[in-house]
Design a protein around this motif. Structure first.
Motif, PDB file in Angstrom:
ATOM      1  N   LYS A  10      55.616  89.338  43.371  1.00  0.00           N
ATOM      2  CA  LYS A  10      55.911  90.536  44.508  1.00  0.00           C
ATOM      3  C   LYS A  10      54.586  90.680  44.917  1.00  0.00           C
ATOM      4  N   HIS A  11      53.945  91.121  45.975  1.00  0.00           N
ATOM      5  CA  HIS A  11      52.723  90.952  46.310  1.00  0.00           C
ATOM      6  C   HIS A  11      53.469  93.191  46.584  1.00  0.00           C
ATOM      7  N   GLU A  12      52.661  93.810  47.254  1.00  0.00           N
ATOM      8  CA  GLU A  12      52.087  95.405  47.225  1.00  0.00           C
ATOM      9  C   GLU A  12      51.048  95.231  47.938  1.00  0.00           C
ATOM     10  N   ILE A  13      50.586  95.593  49.342  1.00  0.00           N
ATOM     11  CA  ILE A  13      49.939  96.000  50.093  1.00  0.00           C
ATOM     12  C   ILE A  13      49.628  97.280  50.681  1.00  0.00           C
ATOM     13  N   THR A  14      47.955  97.940  50.466  1.00  0.00           N
ATOM     14  CA  THR A  14      47.733  98.791  51.005  1.00  0.00           C
ATOM     15  C   THR A  14      46.335  99.199  51.575  1.00  0.00           C
ATOM     16  N   VAL A  15      46.184  99.489  52.812  1.00  0.00           N
ATOM     17  CA  VAL A  15      44.899  99.419  53.668  1.00  0.00           C
ATOM     18  C   VAL A  15      44.316 100.996  53.118  1.00  0.00           C
ATOM     19  N   LYS A  16      42.713 100.853  53.291  1.00  0.00           N
ATOM     20  CA  LYS A  16      42.423 102.067  53.279  1.00  0.00           C
ATOM     21  C   LYS A  16      41.644 102.282  54.702  1.00  0.00           C
ATOM     22  N   ALA A  17      40.979 103.149  55.197  1.00  0.00           N
ATOM     23  CA  ALA A  17      40.762 103.322  57.011  1.00  0.00           C
ATOM     24  C   ALA A  17      39.377 103.237  56.453  1.00  0.00           C
ATOM     25  N   LYS A  18      38.427 102.398  57.056  1.00  0.00           N
ATOM     26  CA  LYS A  18      36.934 102.793  56.983  1.00  0.00           C
ATOM     27  C   LYS A  18      36.774 103.107  58.345  1.00  0.00           C
ATOM     28  N   LYS A  19      37.717 103.293  59.642  1.00  0.00           N
ATOM     29  CA  LYS A  19      37.699 103.423  60.843  1.00  0.00           C
ATOM     30  C   LYS A  19      39.420 103.736  60.699  1.00  0.00           C
ATOM     31  N   ALA A  20      39.330 104.714  62.159  1.00  0.00           N
ATOM     32  CA  ALA A  20      40.592 104.764  62.321  1.00  0.00           C
ATOM     33  C   ALA A  20      40.920 103.457  62.574  1.00  0.00           C
ATOM     34  N   VAL A  21      42.555 102.999  62.529  1.00  0.00           N
ATOM     35  CA  VAL A  21      43.209 101.434  62.598  1.00  0.00           C
ATOM     36  C   VAL A  21      44.046 102.149  62.585  1.00  0.00           C
ATOM     37  N   ALA A  22      45.106 101.176  63.002  1.00  0.00           N
ATOM     38  CA  ALA A  22      46.618 100.726  62.612  1.00  0.00           C
ATOM     39  C   ALA A  22      46.387  99.808  61.842  1.00  0.00           C
ATOM     40  N   SER A  23      47.430 100.518  60.404  1.00  0.00           N
ATOM     41  CA  SER A  23      47.818  99.563  59.105  1.00  0.00           C
ATOM     42  C   SER A  23      47.938  98.472  58.890  1.00  0.00           C
ATOM     43  N   PHE A  24      49.139  98.002  59.923  1.00  0.00           N
ATOM     44  CA  PHE A  24      49.623  96.705  59.743  1.00  0.00           C
ATOM     45  C   PHE A  24      50.244  96.819  61.217  1.00  0.00           C
ATOM     46  N   SER A  25      49.629  95.550  61.853  1.00  0.00           N
ATOM     47  CA  SER A  25      49.870  95.691  63.365  1.00  0.00           C
ATOM     48  C   SER A  25      49.791  93.883  63.717  1.00  0.00           C
ATOM     49  N   HIS A  26      50.276  93.200  64.927  1.00  0.00           N
ATOM     50  CA  HIS A  26      50.097  91.646  65.137  1.00  0.00           C
ATOM     51  C   HIS A  26      50.741  90.467  64.881  1.00  0.00           C
ATOM     52  N   GLY A  27      51.437  90.878  63.781  1.00  0.00           N
ATOM     53  CA  GLY A  27      52.104  89.797  62.962  1.00  0.00           C
ATOM     54  C   GLY A  27      51.164  89.916  61.919  1.00  0.00           C
ATOM     55  N   HIS A  28      51.177  88.241  61.297  1.00  0.00           N
ATOM     56  CA  HIS A  28      49.777  87.666  60.260  1.00  0.00           C
ATOM     57  C   HIS A  28      49.702  88.746  59.586  1.00  0.00           C
ATOM     58  N   GLU A  29      50.997  89.336  58.711  1.00  0.00           N
ATOM     59  CA  GLU A  29      50.565  90.392  57.597  1.00  0.00           C
ATOM     60  C   GLU A  29      52.022  89.951  56.851  1.00  0.00           C
ATOM     61  N   PRO A  30      52.053  89.091  56.005  1.00  0.00           N
ATOM     62  CA  PRO A  30      50.744  87.514  55.774  1.00  0.00           C
ATOM     63  C   PRO A  30      51.026  86.664  56.855  1.00  0.00           C
ATOM     64  N   MET A  31      50.298  86.263  56.782  1.00  0.00           N
ATOM     65  CA  MET A  31      50.144  84.991  57.976  1.00  0.00           C
ATOM     66  C   MET A  31      49.638  83.099  56.605  1.00  0.00           C
ATOM     67  N   TYR A  32      49.944  82.561  56.660  1.00  0.00           N
ATOM     68  CA  TYR A  32      50.445  81.380  55.481  1.00  0.00           C
ATOM     69  C   TYR A  32      49.956  79.957  56.410  1.00  0.00           C
ATOM     70  N   GLU A  33      49.032  79.334  56.742  1.00  0.00           N
ATOM     71  CA  GLU A  33      48.214  78.010  57.168  1.00  0.00           C
ATOM     72  C   GLU A  33      49.360  77.113  55.452  1.00  0.00           C
TER      73      GLU A  33
END
Length: 274
Positions: A131-154
């Motif tokens: 299980k993964h639980e991801i949180t984002v703390k904003a250092k500047k104004a920003v969208a928490s999750f966007s543009h897919g790639h959350e997560p990205m797997y190569e």
């Protein structure tokens, strides 16, 4: 004589049970300053890279290599604002909880711009699911999750890849997998709006609907998804989506640990020894 035989066998069986369960454990090796933090369960071993981009860089299933660190990155998060920004290097690491059959750990990174990511990962013996639980703390104004790639797997090189769309509010939800040499890894969403995508030799979960605009200093709600490392391929990966749909953002029950796999002789065999 049968009763004597039974009562002489039982202590031995109990010792075998205790020995098997006491030796079965999720183990963690390494610290923030090391190149990798290694997590081992009864079926898989993964190495979490501490440099940029942090994340799983080596995976073995039943001792067989699923992927190694010959390329620079494997599983990470990324977003496109003023250019693509990925998970950076590890800046903090904690073991939040550790028992014989589970461990919960916290990895913290930043993207060098506006986001500090915290990934809380929970590992269990007896299941390929993490299980993964991801949180984002904003250092500047920003969208928490966007543009897919959350997560990205190569994922290169692989024998095959496949994705499945969400089946609605009750699931199974979007998921994708790759497999090689009879082992697989997979990503599982828990939200009906999520999409599973394939990009040549990469795959991701698009979960933009869970993103929110954050002001400086704010922390997002958790984005929860599941990762798996297991034996098998397309069929075995797809079957786990049902379990994820049932658990969603909860934790696996102790029943996830398959006791029979840890016993030389099962309880059924013990009872029939009389």
């Amino acid at each position: 004589m049968k009763k004597v035989l039974f009562f002489s066998i039982v202590p031995l069986m109990l010792l075998m049970i205790w020995t098997n369960f006491s030796s079965a454990a999720v183990t963690i090796e390494g610290k923030k300053g090391d190149a990798f933090i290694k997590i081992k369960t009864d079926t898989y071993e993964v190495h979490w890279k501490t440099g940029a981009q942090m994340g799983y860089m080596v995976a073995l299933v039943k001792g067989k290599v699923l992927f190694d660190n010959k390329i620079g990155r494997r599983l990470y998060h990324s977003a496109n604002y003023a250019g693509w920004k990925d998970w950076g290097n590890l800046i903090d690491f904690k073991i939040l909880n550790q028992k014989k059959t589970m461990a919960k750990v916290e990895f913290v990174s930043n993207d060098g711009a506006s986001k500090e990511y915290t990934c809380v990962a929970t590992f269990w013996d007896g299941t390929p699911l993490i299980k993964h639980e991801i949180t984002v703390k904003a250092k500047k104004a920003v969208a928490s999750f966007s543009h897919g790639h959350e997560p990205m797997y190569e994922v290169t090189p692989v024998d095959g890849m496949k994705k499945w769309d969400s089946k609605g509010d009750k699931g199974p939800f979007a998921h994708n997998t790759f497999w090689i040499d009879s082992n697989f890894s997979a990503l599982y969403a828990i939200y009906p709006t999520a999409q599973a995508r394939l990009h040549g030799t990469r795959m991701d979960l698009q979960q933009d609907a869970q993103g929110k605009q954050l002001k400086k200093g704010q922390t997002s709600d958790p984005l929860v998804y599941w990762v798996a490392f297991g034996v098998g391929g397309e069929k075995e990966a797809h079957a786990l989506a049902k379990t994820v749909a049932e658990v969603k953002d909860g934790d696996l029950e102790p029943e996830a640990v398959d006791a029979d796999e840890k016993l030389t002789i099962t309880w059924g065999a013990i009872k029939s020894s009389k």
